[in-house]
Motif scaffolding. Structure first.
Motif, mmCIF file in Angstrom:
data_model
loop_
_atom_site.group_PDB
_atom_site.id
_atom_site.type_symbol
_atom_site.label_atom_id
_atom_site.label_comp_id
_atom_site.label_asym_id
_atom_site.label_seq_id
_atom_site.Cartn_x
_atom_site.Cartn_y
_atom_site.Cartn_z
ATOM 1 N N ALA A 51 0.843 -1.190 0.000
ATOM 2 C CA ALA A 51 0.000 0.000 0.000
ATOM 3 C C ALA A 51 0.879 1.240 0.000
ATOM 4 C CB ALA A 51 -0.924 0.019 1.214
ATOM 5 N N SER A 52 0.329 2.317 -0.524
ATOM 6 C CA SER A 52 1.031 3.593 -0.533
ATOM 7 C C SER A 52 0.010 4.696 -0.362
ATOM 8 C CB SER A 52 1.800 3.767 -1.851
ATOM 9 O OG SER A 52 2.427 5.026 -1.917
ATOM 10 N N ILE A 53 0.403 5.723 0.418
ATOM 11 C CA ILE A 53 -0.505 6.836 0.664
ATOM 12 C C ILE A 53 0.289 8.121 0.597
ATOM 13 C CG2 ILE A 53 -0.225 6.579 3.179
ATOM 14 C CD1 ILE A 53 -3.193 7.456 3.429
ATOM 15 N N ASN A 54 -0.213 9.100 -0.137
ATOM 16 C CA ASN A 54 0.560 10.329 -0.294
ATOM 17 C C ASN A 54 0.409 11.226 0.929
ATOM 18 O OD1 ASN A 54 -1.913 11.572 -0.556
ATOM 19 N ND2 ASN A 54 -1.625 12.232 -2.660
ATOM 20 N N TRP A 55 1.056 12.375 0.879
ATOM 21 C CA TRP A 55 1.154 13.229 2.067
ATOM 22 C C TRP A 55 -0.199 13.693 2.573
ATOM 23 C CZ3 TRP A 55 -0.744 18.183 2.119
ATOM 24 C CH2 TRP A 55 -1.093 18.710 0.872
ATOM 25 N N ALA A 63 -2.015 -3.167 -3.493
ATOM 26 C CA ALA A 63 -1.735 -4.307 -4.352
ATOM 27 C C ALA A 63 -3.032 -5.091 -4.556
ATOM 28 C CB ALA A 63 -0.683 -5.199 -3.718
ATOM 29 N N ASP A 64 -3.166 -5.693 -5.717
ATOM 30 C CA ASP A 64 -4.387 -6.451 -6.027
ATOM 31 C C ASP A 64 -4.655 -7.530 -4.982
ATOM 32 O OD1 ASP A 64 -4.011 -6.397 -9.660
ATOM 33 O OD2 ASP A 64 -4.873 -4.954 -8.259
ATOM 34 N N SER A 65 -3.592 -8.105 -4.446
ATOM 35 C CA SER A 65 -3.735 -9.221 -3.514
ATOM 36 C C SER A 65 -4.341 -8.811 -2.173
ATOM 37 C CB SER A 65 -2.382 -9.886 -3.284
ATOM 38 O OG SER A 65 -1.451 -8.940 -2.810
ATOM 39 N N VAL A 66 -4.357 -7.500 -1.886
ATOM 40 C CA VAL A 66 -4.868 -7.059 -0.579
ATOM 41 C C VAL A 66 -6.063 -6.132 -0.703
ATOM 42 C CG1 VAL A 66 -2.547 -7.280 0.374
ATOM 43 C CG2 VAL A 66 -3.380 -5.014 -0.320
ATOM 44 N N LYS A 67 -6.448 -5.781 -1.917
ATOM 45 C CA LYS A 67 -7.586 -4.874 -2.102
ATOM 46 C C LYS A 67 -8.832 -5.451 -1.445
ATOM 47 C CE LYS A 67 -6.352 -2.462 -6.368
ATOM 48 N NZ LYS A 67 -6.606 -2.336 -7.816
ATOM 49 N N GLY A 68 -9.533 -4.568 -0.727
ATOM 50 C CA GLY A 68 -10.743 -4.988 -0.035
ATOM 51 C C GLY A 68 -10.488 -5.584 1.337
ATOM 52 N N ARG A 69 -9.231 -5.871 1.654
ATOM 53 C CA ARG A 69 -8.900 -6.444 2.973
ATOM 54 C C ARG A 69 -8.003 -5.515 3.800
ATOM 55 N NH1 ARG A 69 -5.875 -10.918 3.273
ATOM 56 N NH2 ARG A 69 -4.732 -10.494 1.330
ATOM 57 N N PHE A 70 -7.119 -4.784 3.149
ATOM 58 C CA PHE A 70 -6.187 -3.897 3.848
ATOM 59 C C PHE A 70 -6.611 -2.453 3.641
ATOM 60 C CE2 PHE A 70 -2.074 -6.683 3.830
ATOM 61 C CZ PHE A 70 -2.811 -7.753 4.315
ATOM 62 N N THR A 71 -6.385 -1.639 4.659
ATOM 63 C CA THR A 71 -6.666 -0.214 4.567
ATOM 64 C C THR A 71 -5.493 0.552 5.170
ATOM 65 O OG1 THR A 71 -9.044 -0.597 4.793
ATOM 66 C CG2 THR A 71 -8.243 1.644 5.178
ATOM 67 N N VAL A 72 -4.987 1.508 4.418
ATOM 68 C CA VAL A 72 -3.890 2.345 4.907
ATOM 69 C C VAL A 72 -4.440 3.722 5.261
ATOM 70 C CG1 VAL A 72 -3.227 3.115 2.581
ATOM 71 C CG2 VAL A 72 -1.546 3.156 4.444
ATOM 72 N N ALA A 73 -3.906 4.288 6.324
ATOM 73 C CA ALA A 73 -4.316 5.624 6.753
ATOM 74 C C ALA A 73 -3.138 6.285 7.448
ATOM 75 C CB ALA A 73 -5.514 5.532 7.701
ATOM 76 N N ARG A 74 -3.184 7.596 7.527
ATOM 77 C CA ARG A 74 -2.096 8.311 8.185
ATOM 78 C C ARG A 74 -2.653 9.397 9.080
ATOM 79 N NH1 ARG A 74 1.744 10.442 3.810
ATOM 80 N NH2 ARG A 74 2.723 11.540 5.554
#
Length: 126
Positions: A51-55, A63-74
């Motif tokens: 996963a990647s999240i901008n500023w 990544a396709d393998s984690v879509k719908g299961r992983f969530t990134v936040a900052r």
């Protein structure tokens, strides 16, 4: 000196959840000016972007393998990036790393990241 410290890894069963965190520090490090990424590396495999999240926390990459299961936040106020991982599967087993990049926007190539954490192990059993 910039430090990225991950936490939250562990041993879980398939279907369980974990939340990883990564806190950045450094006298001159401006967390809010960096794109943050999560990578993982399983034994014998290359490090891959998860996963990647901008500023600004705009639309993240997954990544396709984690879509719908992983969530990134900052949380820029806390200099911390999180990764919520739900419905974990054995194939998610890996060492998970967070990284910081001065590149703008979404960054998925490891060499484009400037700083790395030490990694945290995630192991998912059946």
């Amino acid at each position: 000196q910039v430090q990225l410290v991950e936490a939250g890894g562990g041993l879980v069963q398939a279907g369980d959840s974990l939340r990883l965190s990564c806190t950045a520090s450094g006298r001159t490090f401006k967390f809010s000016r960096h794109t943050m990424g999560w990578f993982r590396q399983a034994p014998g495999l290359e490090r891959e972007a998860v996963a990647s999240i901008n500023w600004s926390g705009g639309i993240p990459y997954y990544a396709d393998s984690v879509k719908g299961r992983f969530t990134v936040a900052r949380d820029n106020a806390k200099s911390t990036v999180y990764q919520q991982m739900n419905n974990l599967q054995p194939e998610d087993t890996a060492v998970y790393y967070c990284a910081a990049s001065t590149w703008g926007g979404i960054v998925t190539i490891p060499n484009d990241y400037d700083y790395w954490g030490q990694g945290t192990q995630v192991t998912v059993s059946l």
